[in-house]
Design a protein around this motif. Structure first.
Motif, PDB file in Angstrom:
ATOM      1  N   GLY A 193       0.811  -1.316   0.106  1.00  0.00           N
ATOM      2  CA  GLY A 193      -0.062   0.046  -0.051  1.00  0.00           C
ATOM      3  C   GLY A 193       0.823   1.124  -0.089  1.00  0.00           C
ATOM      4  O   GLY A 193       0.179   2.472  -0.199  1.00  0.00           O
ATOM      5  N   THR A 194       2.119   1.129   0.134  1.00  0.00           N
ATOM      6  CA  THR A 194       2.826   2.579   0.209  1.00  0.00           C
ATOM      7  C   THR A 194       2.892   3.214  -1.123  1.00  0.00           C
ATOM      8  O   THR A 194       3.157   2.677  -2.458  1.00  0.00           O
ATOM      9  CB  THR A 194       4.382   2.005   0.417  1.00  0.00           C
ATOM     10  N   TRP A 195       2.715   4.474  -0.995  1.00  0.00           N
ATOM     11  CA  TRP A 195       2.890   5.274  -2.337  1.00  0.00           C
ATOM     12  C   TRP A 195       4.084   5.730  -2.647  1.00  0.00           C
ATOM     13  O   TRP A 195       5.244   6.088  -1.636  1.00  0.00           O
ATOM     14  CB  TRP A 195       1.974   6.591  -2.188  1.00  0.00           C
ATOM     15  N   GLN A 247       1.468   3.143  -6.486  1.00  0.00           N
ATOM     16  CA  GLN A 247       1.344   2.434  -5.189  1.00  0.00           C
ATOM     17  C   GLN A 247       1.831   1.159  -5.265  1.00  0.00           C
ATOM     18  O   GLN A 247       1.629   0.135  -6.309  1.00  0.00           O
ATOM     19  CB  GLN A 247      -0.336   2.575  -4.964  1.00  0.00           C
TER      20      GLN A 247
END
Ligand code: ZN
Length: 291
Positions: A129-131, A140
């Motif tokens: 989920g990290t951008w 993402q």
């Protein structure tokens, strides 16, 4: 020469064609030409490919790696040396392995590990989920185990694109080789991708896929039908891995038989994990499996 796919995405095909890599590993450059770009999957350790990336990229701000197989990571070291750009990935090749698979691996007879880059270690560890932001783009990172436990896909929502690595490819279904590959994880990943909005998939091998969610659904169904075939054979009596593989993959290129056997083993292990069969105590490469 890089092939422009969209105003922000260019593609370079590495010179490593083969039965497992199709026309070669696809390396993507994300960002407008002339500006700093992200390199997604540097590809194999091949000086000509690294030169082609450097020439096309100009400045490199990020190196993003979908997973720890050498046909994707081999060029990482040279690219880091030349650009100093930080390497982003989920973790080392075996990161993300389930407890069940870790316990199975301890049996010692599982084999597998084809093409794993044991030394791969990202500078920046990405969580699901990290951008990640660069000049003119925002991606993402999605943890998408199945082909490999540390596999990530990178979604670019404003273009409706997902860089799918080896999770979904236009030319073939992916290899699932336990303990690093997992059918159960793959099925969860398919469900997740199908439920996202992006539909244009850019794979690590092969051409762009214009209707990605349909491919994810088709690959889920493909695995379900493989499972049904395996269960039908086991219902007739005990079978070894070799017997199941030749019964199910009667019509494929002989060079792909070892990979096919890994996929069958992956299904047997998935059935065992779900309590639908018991793994034999004997060496899995020779033992008879029964339902
Ligand atoms: Zn791979």
């Amino acid at each position: 020469m890089p092939q422009p796919l969209t105003p922000r995405i260019r593609r370079l095909t590495a010179p490593n064609p083969g039965p497992m890599t199709h026309t070669g590993t696809q390396t993507y450059l994300l960002g407008r030409a002339g500006g700093p770009v992200a390199v997604i999957d540097p590809g194999p350790d091949d000086p000509a490919h690294v030169s082609a990336i450097l020439e096309a990229a100009g400045e490199v701000s990020h190196i993003l790696v979908t997973h720890g197989h050498r046909d994707h990571t081999g060029a990482v070291a040279a690219l880091v040396r030349e650009t100093g750009a930080p390497v982003h990935a989920f973790g080392p090749a075996r990161a993300g392995r389930s407890d069940y698979m870790a316990a199975l691996a301890a049996r010692g007879d599982l084999a597998g590990g084809e093409g794993i880059d044991e030394g791969f270690a990202p500078d920046v560890v990405l969580e699901d989920g990290t951008w990640i932001e660069g000049e003119g783009w925002r991606l993402q990172a999605l943890h998408t185990p199945g082909h490999l436990s540390n596999h990530m896909c990178f979604a670019l929502p404003d273009e409706g694109v997902v860089f799918t690595g080896d999770t979904l490819m236009g030319w073939s279904s992916t290899l699932i080789s336990p303990p690093d590959g997992s059918v159960g994880a793959f099925m969860t990943t398919m469900g997740r991708l199908m439920n996202r909005d992006e539909s244009h998939y850019l794979p690590g091998h092969g051409e762009a896929v214009p209707d990605g969610q349909a491919l994810a659904a088709q690959q889920r169904d493909h695995r379900l039908s493989r499972e049904a075939q395996i269960r039908a054979h086991l219902a007739e009596g005990p079978h070894t891995l070799a017997q199941l593989t030749s019964a199910i993959y009667a019509d494929i290129d002989a060079r792909l038989h070892p990979a096919a056997a890994r996929n069958v083993l992956a299904h047997l292990i998935d059935l065992a994990e779900r309590g639908l069969l018991e793994l034999p105590e004997d060496d899995l490469s020779r033992a008879a499996f029964s339902a």
